[in-house]
Design an enzyme around this catalytic site. Sequence first.
Site, PDB file in Angstrom:
ATOM      1  N   ASP A  54      26.886 -69.669  53.617  1.00  0.00           N
ATOM      2  CA  ASP A  54      26.455 -68.318  53.263  1.00  0.00           C
ATOM      3  C   ASP A  54      25.018 -68.099  53.731  1.00  0.00           C
ATOM      4  OD1 ASP A  54      26.221 -65.831  51.563  1.00  0.00           O
ATOM      5  OD2 ASP A  54      28.175 -66.564  50.925  1.00  0.00           O
ATOM      6  N   HIS A 106      22.906 -63.108  48.805  1.00  0.00           N
ATOM      7  CA  HIS A 106      24.365 -63.244  48.725  1.00  0.00           C
ATOM      8  C   HIS A 106      24.797 -64.678  48.392  1.00  0.00           C
ATOM      9  CE1 HIS A 106      28.553 -63.243  50.342  1.00  0.00           C
ATOM     10  NE2 HIS A 106      28.553 -61.991  49.883  1.00  0.00           N
ATOM     11  N   TYR A 134      43.147 -66.317  58.873  1.00  0.00           N
ATOM     12  CA  TYR A 134      43.796 -67.566  59.342  1.00  0.00           C
ATOM     13  C   TYR A 134      44.701 -68.067  58.220  1.00  0.00           C
ATOM     14  CZ  TYR A 134      40.453 -67.729  63.207  1.00  0.00           C
ATOM     15  OH  TYR A 134      39.733 -67.434  64.329  1.00  0.00           O
ATOM     16  N   SER A 191      33.732 -61.285  48.113  1.00  0.00           N
ATOM     17  CA  SER A 191      32.898 -62.490  48.140  1.00  0.00           C
ATOM     18  C   SER A 191      32.892 -63.159  46.769  1.00  0.00           C
ATOM     19  CB  SER A 191      31.454 -62.133  48.510  1.00  0.00           C
ATOM     20  OG  SER A 191      31.384 -61.700  49.834  1.00  0.00           O
TER      21      SER A 191
END
Lengths: 264, 429
Positions: free
Chosen positions: B167, B200, B304, B363
């Site tokens: 991050d 963040h 993915y 997140s």
Amino acid sequence: MSGKRIPTVLCFMVLGVALFRPAPIQAQESGQSIHIKSSLGFEYFSRTIVWDEGLYSSKLKAAIGILRAELELQKGFTIGAFAGYTLSNFNGLVFRQLPFSIDYEAGNIGGLLWGADVDTILFVVGDYEIGTTAQFAMSLRSTAEFEILSLNQKGDLVAKRKWNRVLGGPVIRYTGYEDFTPFLSIAYNRLWGTFTLSETIVDLEGTEEKTITGKGIVGITVGTVYEPSAVFKLKAEVTALPYTKIGGGLDVDYGASVKVVVFF
Amino acid sequence: MRKHHWALSLALAGCLAVFIGFVAGGIPRLEEETDHVPGQVLLKFRSWVPVWRRVATLSNVRSRAVSRITRLNVFVVQIPDEAKVEDMVTAFNRNPDIEYAEPNHIFRAAVTPNDIYFKYQYALFNKGQDIDWVPGGPQGKPSADIKAPSAWEETTGKEDVIIGILDTGVDLTHEDLKNKILPGYDFVNDDPDPTDDHYHGTMVAGVVGAETNNGKGIAGIAWKGKILPVKVLNDYGEGRASDIAAGILWAVEHGAKILNLSFAAPSENITLGTALKDAFEKQDVFIAAAAGNDNTAVYYPAAYEKYVCAVAATDYNDERAVYSNFGYEIDCAAPGEKILTTIPSYLTTPLAPFPYGYGWGTSMASAHVAGLAALIKSIKPSLKPGQIMNIIRYSADDVNASVYKGKDEFLGYGRINMEKALVPLKITN
């Protein structure tokens, strides 16, 4: 010596003790006729078991019904074989190595059981008979299936369980009453087995086997044989099996059995 | 006559055992403990013990039964003021007439950490409380949470489970994080100081593994797991695929078994995808990633789908957050709306002196899943990441089943449920 061989060796030791008889008594009783008896027996026991290398404990509660054939080779020397059915309750086992951990509380799993026993009289002193008793019982592997319904995908569990028990030791019987023969036995009493749980939830699969061992190794049994006629007898007994709790302190497991014996 | 002798002998032996038990135990000092009721013992006599002997046993040690749980045949016994509960329990347990004696323990609701802001963390335990420390804010819907307290009864994690937070870095001095952080790396500036110059990464790290039960701040999901800060996003919250791929490989080399990727982009990147595939398939690393916050198709790396657990966001009512990206790749959802977590200490002001704040988005949701994966890994270390992913999927609550039954493209299998994932499932007949 491997862990698995120890119970086998102990079985032979216990049977060996039970089969041991002093030669003079055999000689005195030789020539007697052989009696065959059959019996119907019921037993219940609640036994503390430990698993995960003794870290955890729970109870094995078993209800057993058997048919037994008994051969009295000589007076004071009886061998028996039995077969029957047992409901074995392993509630309390927790399987934490499966993909989803399982707390088994599904109750009884039924299965066949067989075994053999030996009873001897070694000495007679007044109204007392002193002898040995030994038994080996094997509850055969049996299977039960359950569903997991608490997840968003249905899952299946297959439980397989088996257990064995060997017990043997001295017994003292009081023969001073006409119809009743009370007895007291202090016997080595060992129980062991496995419980395997296989889990399948869509593509998640896992199997965990618990090796279980009974706590306590010496049980005290008191009981009586009631023999009102020459063709019928009733045998009732209770067993107390003291053991050390995980973390210390003493506790006791109990068991009881009743046998109805008919002579042929 | 002989029978009478036996009975008399047994009675005498019983009395002797009672006497020896209490002489050996003694009656001692004053109570100090608080995990049980002072001066009380729970006691069960064996069923065959007559009433007169029960009364005598208690009065001999100046104790008395104050109540009885009839169905269990257990007495609540008041012991002398000067006696210590442990010693009385020991003495009672030596008495063969007594099946067991134990302290009258005090139980508290599940595992409730003492972190002062835990009450605002609806995502972990929602009882319909105010979820904003400013009056007038929203209230959650009871049970719209991931059932953390009951799961913590099973495990609070292990220190050897390392969670890589890729991050903007982490505030290494934060009061609720500093004891949980391992030496990390900054791939943006290529130095060993992954200090967060944004906010963040610190917010994500708090959700995953803030120091818990330390009497301050918030509770993290993985109490004992260690955080490996890997700075791959800059002070604008942006990062290059090359840095992220390098950061993934570095984190795996440094022992991370769980990775959290709370970033997203609409384009596939082969280099990043290869690094993730390698971590998942060859290094047994579980990877959680945010689906994205644009109410559009699932972004990469969450897209993915074979080796990344794509996480959507729910709110305090167990409803999908309106911004949460969607698509068949979504595996599960977790709370992402108004999540109280850690913020960098340098963002505090005299008016807002506490380094905690609210975060929004997938997140935050992804961080909840990474924390859960760390707990699963800690009690079942042999599981492969694909198995961990399936445990998280199949244990989720299908909270939008009334509209989309089963797996759907908005919340996947549903909002995660830590209790079902971790606590043994009770199988009854």
